[in-house]
Design a protein around this motif. Structure first.
Motif, mmCIF file in Angstrom:
data_model
loop_
_atom_site.group_PDB
_atom_site.id
_atom_site.type_symbol
_atom_site.label_atom_id
_atom_site.label_comp_id
_atom_site.label_asym_id
_atom_site.label_seq_id
_atom_site.Cartn_x
_atom_site.Cartn_y
_atom_site.Cartn_z
ATOM 1 N N THR A 1 0.839 -1.208 0.000
ATOM 2 C CA THR A 1 0.000 0.000 0.000
ATOM 3 C C THR A 1 0.869 1.251 0.000
ATOM 4 O OG1 THR A 1 -1.845 -1.120 1.062
ATOM 5 C CG2 THR A 1 -1.748 1.262 1.351
ATOM 6 N N ASP B 1 -5.815 -1.076 -5.014
ATOM 7 C CA ASP B 1 -5.286 -1.720 -3.808
ATOM 8 C C ASP B 1 -6.307 -2.739 -3.298
ATOM 9 O OD1 ASP B 1 -3.870 -2.434 -1.585
ATOM 10 O OD2 ASP B 1 -3.659 -0.408 -0.780
ATOM 11 N N GLU B 2 -6.057 -4.000 -3.572
ATOM 12 C CA GLU B 2 -6.968 -5.091 -3.221
ATOM 13 C C GLU B 2 -8.415 -4.773 -3.612
ATOM 14 O OE1 GLU B 2 -6.264 -7.188 0.383
ATOM 15 O OE2 GLU B 2 -4.559 -5.916 0.880
HETATM 16 MG MG LIG Z 1 -2.107 -2.760 2.166
#
Ligand SMILES: [Mg+2]
Ligand SMILES: Nc1ncnc2c1ncn2[C@@H]1O[C@H](COP(=O)(O)OP(=O)(O)OP(=O)(O)O)[C@@H](O)[C@H]1O
Length: 276
Positions: free
Chosen positions: A50, A171-172
């Motif tokens: 991240t 991000d995911e």
């Molecule tokens: Mg992360």
């Protein structure tokens, strides 16, 4: 047209704390990304994924090192300039969607265009076109909490692409979704990638790497393994589609001359049909 370099990170370091509390989320991190790559970043919790995405997305700054975006060193430019560049070039999708709860879906998607100088009418028209692509036009006036997780993530993708950025960071993006919604979201990202955009996505799900052209595994703030599954020469080429004129039901686009005879490449306007 060549797939040239869009991002170069050189000796990037992100340090938190000093002295006894000093820790590194990224350490001497080097990465070169070409236009049209679909990169998946994997690695254990806390390894810096991240942090890396936030720095690439100009949401955070490295402590040291260079970040070259389209040939320009953007590591130490002003926050105002970073925000402008981000609005123009980068679309970001988060795991928890990050929609603004008291704005309608339409206003959420139109939001990035506030920073790119569009009139309000043009912002809403563009947002509406983006929502149509994700089959959410019927829900323009809904609020985020009236949608399912999968629908909210599709709104977030519409918001990420509404200003036609060339780089999409995710991000995911499927982290909070069931497998059916994950599949729909991944197919949308795949279509965006096939239009020649560059995608950098963090995931914990190894089965999603089938969508990637390159898989990077991170460990303790650095790259552990970096595997390209598609040769640079075979990456999708950018299709620049200019919105020329929009009448009530018709979107007219002007394709670059090089794209005109090639029927196999899809224009953005031809992608509006299809999936539910
Ligand atoms: Mg992360
Ligand atoms: N604001 C902060 N202050 C101090 N340390 C931080 C801060 N933000 C992140 N870190 C640390 O940086 C490291 C990397 O964090 P990061 O969020 O990038 O990990 P990640 O790979 O995304 O993990 P996950 O898979 O759990 O999302 C972690 O050790 C984290 O504790």
């Amino acid at each position: 047209m060549t797939n040239d370099i869009v991002i170069e990170l050189k000796e990037l370091t992100k340090r938190y704390g000093y002295g006894d509390t000093e820790s590194f989320a990224l350490k001497d991190f080097n990465l070169t990304i070409k236009r049209g790559e679909f990169i998946m970043i994997m690695g254990p919790s806390g390894c810096g994924k991240t942090t890396l995405l936030n720095i690439i997305g100009l949401l955070d700054r490295a402590t040291d090192g260079e970040y070259i975006l389209n040939g320009e060193d953007v590591a130490s430019i002003s926050s105002r300039r970073q925000a402008k560049l981000r609005a123009k070039k980068i679309g970001i999708i988060f795991q928890n969607f990050n929609l603004i709860e008291d704005l309608t879906i339409l206003d959420n998607v139109a939001l990035p265009l506030v920073y790119t100088g569009h009139s309000q009418t043009s912002r809403l028209k563009n947002a509406s076109t983006a929502l149509k692509r994700f089959h959410l036009q019927e829900r323009e006036y809904y609020f985020p909490n009236q949608l399912s997780g999968g629908q909210q993530q599709r709104v977030a993708i519409a918001r990420a692409i509404v200003s036609d950025p060339e780089i999409i960071l995710a991000d995911e993006p499927t982290g909070n979704l069931d497998s059916r919604s994950s599949h729909i979201v991944m197919e949308e990202l795949k279509a965006i990638h096939e239009e020649g955009n560059t995608i950098i996505m963090v995931t914990h799900n190894p089965s999603l790497t089938v969508y990637a052209t390159r898989v990077i595994n991170m460990l303790d703030g650095h790259i552990d393994t970096d595997v390209k599954t598609v040769a640079d020469a075979n990456l999708p080429q950018p299709i620049s589609v200019k919105i020329k004129k929009r009448s009530e039901n018709k979107l007219t686009v002007e394709l670059p001359a090089s794209e005109k005879p090639n029927k196999s490449k899809k224009s953005k306007s031809s992608k509006k049909g299809g999936k539910k």
